[in-house]
Motif scaffolding. Structure first.
Motif, PDB file in Angstrom:
ATOM      1  N   LEU B  81       0.847  -1.202   0.000  1.00  0.00           N
ATOM      2  CA  LEU B  81       0.000   0.000   0.000  1.00  0.00           C
ATOM      3  C   LEU B  81       0.879   1.247   0.000  1.00  0.00           C
ATOM      4  CD1 LEU B  81      -2.636  -1.089   2.675  1.00  0.00           C
ATOM      5  CD2 LEU B  81      -2.879  -1.196   0.197  1.00  0.00           C
ATOM      6  N   GLY B 125      -6.098   2.144   2.923  1.00  0.00           N
ATOM      7  CA  GLY B 125      -4.797   2.800   3.087  1.00  0.00           C
ATOM      8  C   GLY B 125      -4.462   2.937   4.551  1.00  0.00           C
ATOM      9  N   PRO B 126      -3.527   3.826   4.862  1.00  0.00           N
ATOM     10  CA  PRO B 126      -3.088   3.941   6.261  1.00  0.00           C
ATOM     11  C   PRO B 126      -4.083   4.641   7.180  1.00  0.00           C
ATOM     12  CG  PRO B 126      -1.916   5.508   4.888  1.00  0.00           C
ATOM     13  CD  PRO B 126      -2.729   4.666   3.967  1.00  0.00           C
ATOM     14  N   GLU B 127      -5.099   5.294   6.613  1.00  0.00           N
ATOM     15  CA  GLU B 127      -6.092   5.967   7.463  1.00  0.00           C
ATOM     16  C   GLU B 127      -6.870   4.932   8.294  1.00  0.00           C
ATOM     17  OE1 GLU B 127      -5.309   7.423   4.685  1.00  0.00           O
ATOM     18  OE2 GLU B 127      -5.156   9.535   5.185  1.00  0.00           O
TER      19      GLU B 127
END
Lengths: 59, 194
Positions: B81, B125-127
């Motif tokens: 990612l 994603g990283p959220e």
């Protein structure tokens, strides 16, 4: 006139600051947001394996 | 530890493009970006083969190696990612990727690229998982919901498989044995060397 010069110089100086939000790059190091999850990797693996057997096996 | 992988069985793919449509719909991918594409080899010739191609989430990802701002990371599931807040849209990953996975929305003037977009293995994603920010930037996070990528889940012929590499390869091996053919695991030698 003095005040005008003062205002212009102050507004000019206002652009000279360091943004503390900047990400300082370091080669080979990921400095983005950390991706956190609610379940542990092992539990997630078991969950996805069960899902695979449920929906992707040959018919 | 699971290592998520895609496998497209070229003997089963019927070039219906449903995986492409499902991906675009699930993640609300904008016009001009295809996270997944169906490629047909020897189109129109008897014996033509089709394969569904997207990011293969390589074990040793070349995109990750060349990124000048190191915006890529690999999850514990082996999914590659990236953080769009770090991406500068330079395009290096596009040149490095053997599958042509990275896409750019071409925002702005003078042909400037926007933030890179690619298949996330439906892992967001990283959220925060399934947050509005994650949905807007990366699309839906099905993995956090305990589901597998939609492209593979809804493939009518089960040509496209997505899941733990060990389970996927075992299933494919059984298929090959049953049909007494030779395995044609397209892309695996490039994406998963280890």
């Amino acid at each position: 006139m003095k005040y005008l010069l003062l205002i212009i110089s102050l507004s000019g100086l206002s652009a000279c600051y360091q943004d503390s939000d900047v990400v300082f790059h370091q080669a080979g190091v990921y400095k983005g947001q950390v991706d956190l999850h609610n379940v542990t990797a092992a539990d997630h693996e078991a969950l996805l394996a069960a899902r695979f057997n449920q929906v992707q096996t040959d018919r | 530890m699971a290592r998520m992988k895609f496998l497209c069985d070229s003997e089963r793919c019927i070039e219906c493009n449903a995986c492409v449509t499902a991906c675009k719909n699930e993640h609300e991918v904008p016009w001009g970006i295809n996270r997944r594409r169906v490629v047909t080899l020897d189109d129109g010739v008897p014996g033509e083969k089709s394969i569904s191609v997207a990011c293969m989430h390589c074990s040793d990802a070349p995109c990750q190696a060349v990124c000048p701002v190191d915006c890529f990371y690999t999850t514990e599931d082996g999914v590659v990612l990236h953080d769009k807040d770090l991406c500068i849209g330079c395009g290096y990953c596009f040149y490095a990727c053997p599958f042509g996975a990275p896409q750019y929305p071409q925002e702005g003037a003078f042909g400037a690229r926007g933030k890179m977009d690619k298949c996330t293995f439906c892992a967001g994603g990283p959220e925060t998982d399934n947050s509005p920010e994650e949905l807007e930037k990366y699309g839906r996070n099905r993995l956090a919901e305990g589901k597998l990528p939609l492209c593979a889940e809804m493939c009518s012929t089960k040509a496209l498989l997505a899941g733990d590499g060990n389970i996927v390869s075992e299933l494919f091996r059984n298929r090959v044995v049953r049909r007494e053919g030779r395995p044609e695991v397209w892309g695996w030698n490039t994406a998963y060397k280890d």
